[in-house]
Each structure stands twice: as structure tokens, then as C-alpha cells.
Design an enzyme around this catalytic site. Structure first.
Site, PDB file in Angstrom:
ATOM      1  N   GLN B 123       2.030  -2.874   3.803  1.00 48.37           N
ATOM      2  CA  GLN B 123       2.123  -3.205   5.239  1.00 48.37           C
ATOM      3  C   GLN B 123       2.817  -2.119   6.047  1.00 48.37           C
ATOM      4  OE1 GLN B 123       3.963  -6.839   6.423  1.00 48.37           O
ATOM      5  NE2 GLN B 123       2.221  -8.098   5.821  1.00 48.37           N
ATOM      6  N   ASP B 126       0.516   0.688   7.088  1.00 49.72           N
ATOM      7  CA  ASP B 126      -0.760   0.271   7.681  1.00 49.72           C
ATOM      8  C   ASP B 126      -0.876   0.804   9.110  1.00 49.72           C
ATOM      9  OD1 ASP B 126      -2.989  -0.968   8.670  1.00 49.72           O
ATOM     10  OD2 ASP B 126      -2.461  -2.970   7.951  1.00 49.72           O
TER      11      ASP B 126
END
Lengths: 385, 385
Positions: B123, B126
């Protein structure tokens, strides 16, 4: 209703939605062709609302409503005794003294929306406030658009982006709306106003009140009064660090009918960081920021400086809706029921301004061949040959 | 760090604030002159953060970071074995197959930020999400700026102005951020996404979820999958009344590496009211709205239609900050400690990508003379002479 002819004026004085309010008062509403176009109202919209469309709308009117003052050629078409309701600046750099003299000589009864007294009974007729609400929102959105960063705090998986720092100078209706809107967007907002009462209002909007070691300046009608040059210089000095630290500066300090005070010098703007933004809502009336240009974005130091020019006209829909409501409320005050409609009466009304009423007396500029607004009469006599 | 050379790219892959994170990993950070200008970082800012500035930065680099893929002439300056980290589109209309072939032949290890798997461990790397966050905010601000009315409800002495109606199509990161921002501004927001899970997310942002009588489409990695033309037509039909009733429509339905789906036809836009606004964030990848043009505002029916073009680059400061953080986190994954610094060791690190790691394996396009991303390899072989 007159079609607005001034450059850049998109607002209209009556919206289809409120035509029924005027017909209920006994008026036949006649609209100049294409008058609503700037605010996206078609002639058909007005007809559907019960008005008629007629190029000769002004010629036989008892009452003419507009946003801007009528052009001289339009005013000369009015019958003696016609009443006009519009903005009609009588002081400051944009005073319309020539037009006032014409209206006087034409025997027109002219009411100026900006002279409606700021008393609670007249709140619903206060067009300066309603238009400032629009301006204040708009300048916050403009600032958010020019600023190439987030206003809110953003916490993401890739780290935290700090919220933007916004400084608002002037916490009247426009300033408070600018505060509310930038706060809604999540900015850290600091605000300053010379009036003592403003600090509480600023805090009630969730912003931080900048408190300077200076005397406060409370004027009439909730507006600030003018200050000495010495105090102004000291104020600029004390505000400098706040402005240097801001990502966006929004200035809203304008007093109707006067030159706007220069709160921020170019040297102060030059201390702002790269990417900073300045929105000067008062650019139209001289500017709170030295070097701002109405209707343009100029670069001063690292900052982009946006100068407002007839900002309410940038949102003609809501600005017209609110202005028209102010107009309707004032017209209702000018209208007397001649018959209560019972016992077979016709429920008639007549346009009959009561000049003993504080609101009517305050707003009236000319009536029956004389200038009734004292400072304007003196200004006209002073400028007479 | 490479200077970005593509037209309109203002972002940079490393910000001064994060240079220290790379030096802590053992890297010497070298920046091409003037590389930070678009995001308002000067060479001096980088030097103060511990980097050096050198026009030959790329020539001997072990690792080159950029936002856009390197230009071919820049790639040809790289040593065999250099690693590049950047966006590197390998699918859809903007695929860079020619560059991929060059990188393969040059023996460059290239990692594509858009191929980082959407798993929770990745994450923080990202970049599609972080840049979508910026785009989503920006397109809400653009919509608020184009719309010449209030987003919030306004209750004033002169009456009430209703809030604006906003419809958001696509509720990924950008869509949810657009919802959050227009909600913050007080609009009434309705949103639709083809994925079933989206309705709950939409409601959690305070918006109303538009629910259509259609099957949902859940794809891999939280993205929507493609639909049949029959379903798409029915979806357009069912969305039409929502769009006709909207003051502002914001479309954010883009799937990386694919042509954006046409969710809204010109005929649907033509049903919108005068003064309406459409913001098509997907204009760059073909457009969710028929007739939108990247980088321009066009008129369709009564609506102004804004087509996004590299929207994150409109907010280079926060977009670069977030992207650089994604890059740092990915670089940390690519870096192995060679010595823990105890017992007189040097605490050394080396760039040593572990191709067994799901994230590295997923993001890698070329390595050691071969294309490791299977669909891209097939596409290249298919297009080979």
C-alpha cells in the site's frame, strides 16, 4: 425589469421564481427581452412565471428594478414619478453623481440598495450582505483552485500531507463566508479584522483569530471605520509574519462607498513562499493588496495575485436569486394595501413609499426633483459649476 | 533523480524532504540540474537536503527514479544493470512497448510503479492510489470552480439557496476523494460504481449510493472488470435521469492500462440543465464522457465539459511528495543491509532486488536482457517483425 447593459454584469434583478411574489403584490411584471440571459433565465421562463416580455418595458413603468444603475439613456426614457430600485453608488471611487443629478432632474424616485440601513428589520433587503455572501464563497473557491496543493490534511499509506494555511483579512459577511468555505475544505484558517467583535465571530467559524496589539476600530452599521496612517503602518508590520507563513491570503476589507484600505503591501506579498496565492476581493474598490489588478491574475514575488472584479457576477444564478429576494422585500415595503380584499374589495395595492420609514428614508437618493441623501446633495452642490 | 522532460509533467520523483531517507539507506543522491523546478524545489533545496546536483547524474547511476518513463535518449545513457523506477505503461492506449524493448536490450532492470501489486504490504508503494488521491481532490475543486453556484446550502435573511447536486461515477480512490471534497463543500452527492463493495464506501463518505438493477462487476485488485456492451447500454440508460438532474458530474472510472469505458454519451450530457458542469478525469485514457477532450473545456449541450490531462501534475507539490514517498518505500524494499553496523561493521546496504518477492516480481518489466512481465513480453513478440 431592465436588461443589464454594463460590461461584465451577468446578474439580473428579478428571477422567474420570484415573479409571483411581485404579481401577488399587485404588480404587472414586464421584462426587457433577453434580460435574464446572463443568469441563464430565458424569456420563456419569465413568461411561464407570469411576466410579459416587452422591449418598451421601461417606458410606462411605475417601478424599474435593476442590479446596476440604469444607463443615462435608459433613465431618460422613464416617466416623471417612476421609482427605481438598484445599486446606485453615491460615494467612493465609483460614485455616480452625474446619474444622480439626471435622476433628480427627471423627477425619478431612486432607491439605492447599498443605502438600505443595516438594522435588523432591513436584513432581508440587505443586498450588500447577500452579494458579499456570494463573493466570499467564490473567492475561497478561487483560492482553492489557484493553490496547487490540498487544503485539507491528507493521511495516506504514503505519508501525511499537511493542510494549507489560509489567512483571511476582514471578517465581514464576505470574510466569514471565505473562512467558512476554506474551513469546510479543511484548511488551517487564521483571520483578522480591526473590529473587536469580529474575533468572536472568527472563532465561531472554527478559525483562529489573529490578535494584534492595536486598538480596535468599531464603526457604524457594523463596518470598520478608517484608521490613522500610523496605525495602518503598525498593523501591516504586525501582520507581515502571518502573511509570510500563509499558503493563501484572502482579503475582503471593503467599506461601501469608500476606497478600500491597503492592508498588504507588495513587499509583504514578496515574503510569501513559492506557490502562494493571494485573492483580493477588494481589488474593484482600490484593493487591499498593493499591485492587485481587478479581473486579472498578476505575479508579485512568488505569489499569484488574483484581483476580484464584480465577483458576485461570477455566480449569477445564486447572486441574482438573493438580490431579487432583497428587491422583492424592499418593494413589499414600498407597497401599500389599498383594500384588504374583504367585503367585496379588490384587494388592491399601490406603490406608495413612506418616507417616514427609516428604511425608505435611508435608501432614497432622489425624489420629486430633489436629492434627499444629504452627503450626495452636498457633493453635487460642491461639484456644481 | 532524472529531470522530467515530458510536456506538461511538473511532478518530480524525489523531494528534498525525503532525500535523507535515501541517504540513510546508503545511497548517494544525485539530481539533474533544475529537476525540481516544476514542483517548486530549487537545486539549492536538494543540496541543503544532502543531495548533489550534476548534469551527468544518470551516467553512472545504480538506480534512476523518475515520474514518467525515461526518454529513449536518456535510457541509452544508462549503464547495463542500472535499475529504473518510474511509471511505465505497458498496456492500453499509452503503452510504451518501444521503450520496454530498448530497456530490455540495454540490460536495464525496470520497475513500473503501476504494476506494484495491490496487496496490503505494498500500500505504501501504491503510486496509482496516491496520484488518484490528488486527482480526485483536484477534479472536485475544478468542478466547484466551473460551477457558477454554491455547492453548500445557504440559508440567509434573503432566503435559502439550495445546495448543488453532484453525481460521481466511479468510486475508486479518485472517486471517493471527489466525493469527500464535494461533500465537505456541502453538496448533495450521489455516486455509482459497478463494484458491489463500492456502495458501502460511498455511503461511508456521506454520499448516496446510486443502485441500479444490474449485476455487479468485481475484478482483480479492487478494480472493476470490463462489461458487455449490452450491460453498458442498459447502465447508460439507467444513469441518464441521475445525470440529467445533476449540476455537476464527475467521472473517475479508469482502469490502469486499459481504455476508459464510455459511461456517458453526448446525448446524456445534452439532457443536463444550463450551467451544468462535467469533469472527466479519465479523458486522458479515452474518456468516460463522449466528446471530452484532455486538457480542454468543451461545450456539449448546456454543459461545460472539462477533460483532465495529467491531473496530478496540476498539484505538483503534494503529488510529488506522495510519489516520492512511494518511491522511497519501494527502494527500501529493493535494498538489502549487507552489515548490521554492529561489531565494527560499516552498516552497509546494497541495491539487490529480490525477484522472489511478490512486489518486486510484480513490478518488474525488464531485467537482465529479458522482459519479465508476461503480457508485455507476449505483446512485444506479437508485434515483432
Amino acid at each position: 425589469m431592465a436588461r443589464e447593459t454594463r460590461d461584465g454584469e451577468t446578474r439580473v434583478a428579478m428571477v422567474p421564481e420570484l415573479v409571483g411574489r411581485l404579481t401577488a403584490l399587485g404588480y404587472e411584471v414586464v421584462v426587457e427581452p433577453d434580460a435574464g440571459r446572463g443568469a441563464l433565465h430565458t424569456d420563456d421562463d419569465y413568461v411561464a412565471a407570469g411576466a410579459t416580455v416587452d422591449p418598451a418595458a421601461l417606458d410606462d413603468a411605475d417601478l424599474v428594478v435593476s442590479v446596476q444603475p440604469l444607463a443615462t439613456h435608459a433613465a431618460r426614457r422613464l416617466r416623471r414619478g417612476t421609482t427605481t430600485v438598484s445599486f446606485l453608488p453615491v460615494g467612493g471611487p465609483s460614485a455616480e453623481l452625474g446619474l444622480v443629478a439626471d435622476l433628480r432632474d427627471l423627477g425619478v424616485t431612486s432607491l439605492a440598495m447599498e443605502l438600505v440601513p443595516r438594522i435588523s428589520r432591513a436584513q432581508s433587503m440587505d443586498a450588500l450582505s447577500s452579494q458579499s455572501l456570494v463573493s466570499g464563497y467564490r473567492c475561497a473557491i478561487v483560492a482553492a483552485g489557484l493553490l496547487r496543493r490540498f487544503l485539507p490534511l491528507n493521511m495516506t499509506a504514503a505519508g501525511t500531507v499537511q493542510p494549507a494555511d489560509v489567512v483571511v483579512l476582514g471578517a465581514g459577511v464576505a470574510g466569514l463566508q471565505a473562512i467558512a468555505t476554506t474551513k469546510r475544505l479543511g484548511a488551517v484558517v487564521r483571520a483578522y479584522d480591526v473590529r473587536a467583535a469580529a474575533a468572536e465571530e472568527i472563532r465561531s467559524m472554527g478559525a483562529k483569530a489573529i490578535e494584534l496589539d492595536l486598538e480596535t476600530l468599531e464603526g457604524a452599521g457594523g463596518y470598520a471605520r478608517e484608521m490613522t496612517e500610523e496605525r495602518a503602518a503598525r498593523q501591516r508590520e504586525l501582520l507581515t509574519p502571518y502573511i509570510a507563513a500563509a499558503d493563501a491570503l484572502i482579503t475582503t476589507a471593503a467599506v461601501p462607498g469608500r476606497q478600500a484600505p491597503v492592508l498588504v503591501t507588495a513587499a509583504m506579498v514578496e515574503q510569501m513562499r513559492p506557490g502562494s496565492v493571494v485573492v483580493d476581493l477588494a481589488a474593484d474598490s482600490g484593493g487591499n493588496v498593493e499591485g492587485s489588478v481587478p479581473g486579472e491574475v498578476v505575479r508579485i514575488g512568488n505569489a499569484q495575485v488574483w484581483g476580484g472584479r464584480n465577483v458576485p457576477a461570477q455566480m449569477p444564478g445564486p447572486a441574482s436569486r438573493l438580490y431579487a429576494q432583497n428587491v422583492v422585500n424592499l418593494v413589499a415595503l414600498l407597497t401599500r394595501a389599498t383594500d384588504d380584499g374583504r367585503d367585496g374589495g379588490d384587494g388592491g395595492h399601490t406603490l406608495d413609499p413612506d418616507f417616514d420609514d427609516e428604511i425608505v428614508a435611508g435608501a432614497c437618493v432622489t425624489h420629486d426633483g430633489v436629492v434627499r441623501h444629504e452627503p450626495t446633495r452636498l457633493a453635487l452642490e460642491g461639484s456644481a459649476p
